[in-house]
Design a protein around this motif. Structure first.
Motif, short mmCIF file in Angstrom:
data_model
loop_
_atom_site.label_atom_id
_atom_site.label_comp_id
_atom_site.label_asym_id
_atom_site.label_seq_id
_atom_site.Cartn_x
_atom_site.Cartn_y
_atom_site.Cartn_z
N UNK A 1 41.62 42.51 47.60
CA UNK A 1 40.35 42.19 46.97
C UNK A 1 40.15 40.68 46.83
N UNK A 2 38.92 40.26 47.05
CA UNK A 2 38.55 38.87 46.81
C UNK A 2 37.91 38.76 45.42
N UNK A 3 37.79 37.53 44.93
CA UNK A 3 37.11 37.32 43.65
C UNK A 3 35.66 37.79 43.71
N UNK A 4 35.03 37.58 44.86
CA UNK A 4 33.65 38.04 45.01
C UNK A 4 33.55 39.54 44.83
N UNK A 5 34.50 40.29 45.42
CA UNK A 5 34.49 41.75 45.30
C UNK A 5 34.71 42.17 43.85
N UNK A 6 35.68 41.55 43.20
CA UNK A 6 35.98 41.91 41.82
C UNK A 6 34.83 41.57 40.89
#
Length: 663
Positions: A326-331
């Motif tokens: 997971x990326x920060x954008x996804x989270x």
């Protein structure tokens, strides 16, 4: 698709799926059938009157073999030709249905001696030529992905029948299997029991997933909404499987997906259209079968955004996730997701670093922990562990259980290693003490560090985790147990039940249950409430009264009961119950919904008081570091109103709502 052309003729090619449960759907046979029908209808090289379309049928492993045979026979009887044609029958074979499929094939030859029988699927793709010795009725094996190879097989099948019949009279000559074997043996990924023609090669994976039709084309077709229609699928009671990608870039030693590392994607436009079909049909559950859904952030976030922006307030989408990807954008985006829209299955498998290295899994436990904690509680999380992996003994696996449950997953799926043909783990067969079942499910029996008795012990642990954690019937009780067992305090650790975390609690409970033969038969929830209440009374530690109160709370939260068992005292006051309803129901908008009359309000509510406050553990966000001294202190009676909501049509039972009465 030219459906008139396809339906105008007989259907001597039948794909058979024997599912593990009635509510499952087999995406493989659907994908193959609809792809083949499209291609046959679009570029048919044969004359119309010799076209042989393809159909499929589904059964379950719980049906008698006789019923499955009858269903296959009825499908084949729809041929209605003046002269019979030997049908081509192909079975989709998995670990869960291989045994019954082989039995069906064995009996099928007795009633259809001239039929041609083939198998495909992960359970047979990596077997060798011995499969023909084990199953003498078998005519061919399809290895690898099935769409293109089945199309070529059926094309050859059509040509073969065309050349072996008098088209003007439809007289069919005697079927020559040897000639047919010769005709199809050159097709890549086809294996036949003829002159040792067992191909060791599998054709290149299917590359253009956009060529595959939507596997449920009749889902929103008004002509197929009658439950008696063979194409009807109940949107509320069926699980709809769907793939937006194939292949997996990882190399997990136990997994068959690691064999195909060529990752291919269906275009986003196609995926969006398919998702919309599910939502338009108000399907209850869609499970993406992508081996790792979140490989490309721009892609998977776009899919999530489409679901979020077009959601119908009903359909749940299930994804298999590699959380460490997971990326920060996804989270950040996930913080917007409301309850009931998504659920994640996260394969942790082990938290033992030596084990993870041996099976080629990423060793980023701290990173994984932080990411899982950032996933909002509105998304249901299923975390997986596998018992029996290399270097994983009872102690280290117990630590893995403790580590996972500290993350408070909604479900802990505790599985046991299945050693599958074609995986790296299957090479362990020559290493001492590595033993597993010779027949499906090929489950581990012993390893160099895990005895068979250890495996059986973990089986009982699995039962208790399902009962007390995964069922969600003991939420407050289990959160309190987790808090107690995770506290690093010499005062707490002097009690044996608290020394090894929540795994230690379950271990002691296993021993106690075994002494009473409790695992010898299945039990319902009320039995387990009484069982765990009796167990905690045998433990000499100061938390017993508090845990008993929390068990009472969980029991009452399950639903309205006509009577209370002897172990569960009911501290009831009808006047206070009525007062609570007046203040919190009749004066609120709830009165116009489930509780529109006094009689109905009493029938769908309960009132009780507690010496210890169970609401400290009612929310998932409860802090494990809560002050135990405060937690076990008796307070003024905690008065609670329980409101039970009727389930809405097509939806699961909703959680009980609890209101603390402070006046």
């Amino acid at each position: 698709m030219n459906s008139n052309l396809l339906r105008a003729k007989n259907e001597p090619v039948l794909l058979c799926a024997i599912n593990s449960r009635y509510n499952h759907t087999n995406i493989a046979v659907r994908s193959i059938v609809y792809y083949t029908q499209d291609r046959l209808a679009g570029t048919n090289p044969l004359e119309d009157d010799v076209l042989l379309p393809v159909d499929f049928g589904e059964w379950t492993i719980n049906q008698p073999i006789g019923d499955i045979l009858r269903g296959i026979n009825e499908k084949c009887m729809q041929l209605k030709r003046s002269q019979p044609v030997a049908p081509l029958i192909l079975f989709s074979v998995y670990i869960w249905n291989v045994e019954i499929t082989y039995k069906v094939i064995h009996e099928l030859k007795k009633i259809m001696p001239n039929c041609v029988i083939g198998v495909g699927g992960p359970e047979v793709s990596f077997k060798d030529e011995k499969i023909f010795t084990e199953l003498k009725e078998l005519d061919l094996v399809i290895r690898g992905e099935g769409e293109q190879v089945t199309l070529e097989l059926i094309t050859e099948w059509n040509k073969f029948h065309s050349m072996n019949s008098d088209v003007s009279s439809l007289q069919v000559r005697a079927f020559d299997k040897t000639a047919f074997y010769n005709a199809i043996s050159s097709i890549p990924s086809i294996c036949v029991p003829y002159q040792n023609a067992f191909s060791k090669n599998i054709r290149c994976p299917f590359t253009d997933l956009d060529c595959l039709p939507f596997p449920y084309p009749y889902l929103n077709d008004p002509d197929h909404q009658d439950k008696s229609d063979s194409q009807y699928l109940d949107p509320d009671n069926k699980i709809f499987y769907y793939e937006s990608s194939r292949g997996c870039p990882f190399n997990c030693a136990y997994c068959m997906s690691s064999i195909d590392k060529t990752v291919r994607f269906r275009s986003l436009d196609k995926v969006f259209a398919d998702i919309q079909c599910f939502m338009d049909a108000k399907v209850k559950l869609v499970k993406f079968v992508d081996r790792t859904f979140n490989l490309e952030p721009s892609r998977y976030i776009a899919i999530w955004k489409y679901i979020y922006q077009h959601h119908n307030d009903k359909t749940m989408f299930h994804f298999e996730i590699a959380a460490e990807q997971f990326t920060d954008e996804a989270l950040d985006f996930l913080q917007n997701i409301p309850a009931g829209m998504m659920q994640f299955e996260i394969g942790v498998q082990s938290t033992n670093q030596k084990t993870l290295k041996a099976i080629h899994r990423q060793e980023h436990w701290e990173k994984l922990t932080k990411i899982v904690k950032r996933i909002p509680h509105t998304i249901e999380q299923h975390l997986d562990l596998i018992a029996g992996l290399p270097f994983e003994d009872l102690q280290t696996f117990g630590k893995s259980i403790n580590d996972i449950l500290l993350l408070k997953p909604d479900v802990l799926q505790l599985g046991f290693l299945k050693v599958l043909s074609g995986t790296e783990m299957s090479d362990y067969k020559d290493i001492a003490q590595w033993k597993w079942m010779s027949s499906p499910p090929y489950e581990i029996l012993t390893t160099p560090v895990l005895s068979y008795n250890d495996v059986l012990f973990l089986k009982d642990i699995e039962t208790l985790i399902d009962v007390f954690w995964n069922s969600k019937n003991f939420v407050v009780f289990m959160r309190a147990i987790q808090t107690i067992t995770s506290v690093e305090s010499s005062t707490i650790k002097k009690f044996a039940i608290c020394r090894n975390g929540i795994f230690g609690f379950f271990s002691d409970l296993v021993v106690w249950c075994r002494e009473r033969n409790i695992f010898d038969s299945p039990h319902r929830a009320p039995f387990w409430f009484e069982c765990i209440n009796d167990f905690i009374k045998t433990q000499s530690f100061p938390f017993t009264p508090m845990l008993h109160d929390f068990l009472r709370f969980d029991y009452i939260s399950m639903g309205k009961t006509s009577g209370f068992p002897q172990w569960c005292e009911h501290n009831y006051n009808k006047d206070l119950h009525r007062k609570a309803l007046d203040e919190h129901v009749f004066s609120q908008e709830l009165a116009t919904n489930e509780y529109h009359s006094t009689r109905r309000a009493y029938a769908h509510s309960e009132y009780d008081t507690f010496s210890y406050n169970p609401l400290l553990f009612h929310n998932k966000e409860v802090d494990n570091s809560i002050d135990l001294t405060f937690m076990q202190s008796k307070t003024n009676p905690v008065k609670i109103l329980f409101l039970y909501a009727n389930p809405e049509p097509g939806k699961d039972k909703r959680p009980c709502k609890v209101i603390e009465i402070r006046s």
